[in-house]
Write an enzyme that holds these catalytic residues in place. Structure first.
Site, short mmCIF file in Angstrom:
data_model
loop_
_atom_site.label_atom_id
_atom_site.label_comp_id
_atom_site.label_asym_id
_atom_site.label_seq_id
_atom_site.Cartn_x
_atom_site.Cartn_y
_atom_site.Cartn_z
N GLU A 177 -1.21 -5.43 8.92
CA GLU A 177 -0.40 -4.76 9.93
C GLU A 177 -1.04 -4.86 11.31
O GLU A 177 -2.20 -4.46 11.48
CB GLU A 177 -0.25 -3.26 9.59
N LYS A 237 -0.97 -9.48 3.30
CA LYS A 237 -0.20 -8.96 4.44
C LYS A 237 -1.08 -7.99 5.21
O LYS A 237 -1.76 -7.17 4.60
CB LYS A 237 1.07 -8.27 3.95
N ASP A 248 0.84 -1.20 0.00
CA ASP A 248 0.00 0.00 0.00
C ASP A 248 0.87 1.25 0.00
O ASP A 248 0.37 2.37 -0.05
CB ASP A 248 -1.02 -0.01 1.15
N SER A 249 2.21 1.04 -0.02
CA SER A 249 3.14 2.15 -0.28
C SER A 249 2.82 2.80 -1.63
O SER A 249 3.29 3.89 -1.92
CB SER A 249 4.58 1.65 -0.26
N ASP A 296 -0.97 -6.22 0.01
CA ASP A 296 -1.32 -5.57 1.28
C ASP A 296 -2.82 -5.42 1.43
O ASP A 296 -3.51 -5.02 0.49
CB ASP A 296 -0.71 -4.16 1.32
N GLU A 299 9.29 -3.93 10.40
CA GLU A 299 9.74 -2.66 9.80
C GLU A 299 10.30 -1.75 10.88
O GLU A 299 9.66 -1.57 11.94
CB GLU A 299 8.52 -2.00 9.11
O1 KIV Z 1 3.58 -1.06 1.57
C1 KIV Z 1 4.74 -1.48 1.52
O2 KIV Z 1 5.47 -1.31 0.53
C2 KIV Z 1 5.25 -2.22 2.66
C3 KIV Z 1 6.73 -2.36 2.78
C4 KIV Z 1 7.31 -1.08 3.23
C5 KIV Z 1 7.10 -3.50 3.64
O3 KIV Z 1 4.50 -2.65 3.50
#
Ligand code: KIV
Length: 272
Positions: A122, A120, A52-53, A91, A189
């Site tokens: 969080e 993934k 989600d970056s 994500d 992280e």
């Molecule tokens: O969203 C992302 O790219 C991430 C990485 C920073 C691990 O979660």
């Protein structure tokens, strides 16, 4: 006369579990579209993360909070078209797993509509029931601990996590709880390298690190950071692999090699 090259096989969570047991490191990078996915796949990156970056590097947002489920599905579907052998992790965006039911429904969208192989999310032990239900539904899970960018407003900024002894012990317990609930991979992280080393030893599942020192079983970077096209300031734990290389292919290959031979991250990329 000609030696057959061993055919590369698709990467699965079983492959990654074996790599951990064999102490063989693996490389992870983010991708948000088909062309980058094909580039990473061709370079032998084991896991492609649709992070989600993308909210920050693609959309120019200040945080990952505005990223929606529909946007994650759209980018995951594009990445799936470009990737081949890599395991595709996607994500779960902000608030898309606020309840167990929501988590299962949205993870299923990433798998069915996006083509993800794993999701993934969080958070710590509070997500144990969600992880258990995802696992029961055949959805592999990566548990993201340490700095949780989706909680930036609650944390008061992007800060190193687990510095104090009590916080470090707590993170290890949370990781073990999530492993017990069925998480297949953990990701940490921005934590001290020493804590990441303890986590790597404590967990049976592979541990991916970003800003977590060299002991982790794998490393991940945001691809835009490692190609030197960061929007704003590049994080200290990252490295521009374009330096000294004249193509994207060469830079990604250098990253994969450096992760595998343990030369990245170096001491200058570690956070205390
Ligand atoms: O969203 C992302 O790219 C991430 C990485 C920073 C691990 O979660």
């Amino acid at each position: 006369m000609y030696q057959e090259q061993p055919a590369r096989k698709p990467i699965t969570i079983t492959t990654l579990a074996k790599m951990k047991r064999d102490r063989e490191k693996f490389a992870v990078l983010t991708a948000y579209d088909a062309s980058f996915a094909a580039l990473l796949d061709g370079a032998g990156v084991e896991v492609i993360l649709v992070g989600d970056s993308l909210g920050m590097v693609i959309q120019g947002q200040r945080t990952t909070v505005p990223v929606t489920m529909d946007e994650m599905v759209y980018h995951t579907r594009n990445v799936a078209r470009g990737s081949g052998l890599a395991l595709l992790m996607a994500d779960m965006p902000f608030a898309s797993y606020a309840t167990v039911e929501q988590g299962v429904r949205n993870a299923a969208r990433l798998m069915q509509e996006g083509g993800a192989h794993m999701v993934k999310l969080e958070g710590g032990a509070v997500l144990a029931e969600t992880v258990r239900q995802l696992s029961r539904n055949g959805i592999p899970v990566c548990a993201h601990l340490g700095l949780l960018p989706q909680s930036v407003h609650k944390l008061g900024g992007y800060k190193v996590q687990g510095r104090e002894a009590a916080a470090a012990d707590h993170m290890i317990n949370e990781a073990l709880t999530l492993q017990e609930a069925g998480a297949d991979i953990a990701l940490v992280e921005c934590i001290p390298a020493e804590l990441a080393a303890r986590l790597t030893e404590a967990l049976a599942i592979p541990l991916i690190g970003i800003g977590a020192g060299p002991s982790c079983d794998a490393q991940v970077l945001v691809s835009y950071d490692m190609l030197g096209i960061t929007f704003g300031r590049r994080p200290r734990f990252s490295k521009n692999f374009m330096t000294g290389h004249d193509s994207l292919q060469a830079a990604v290959a250098a990253y994969v090699a450096a992760v595998k031979n343990g030369t990245f991250p170096g001491p200058e990329h570690c956070l205390a």
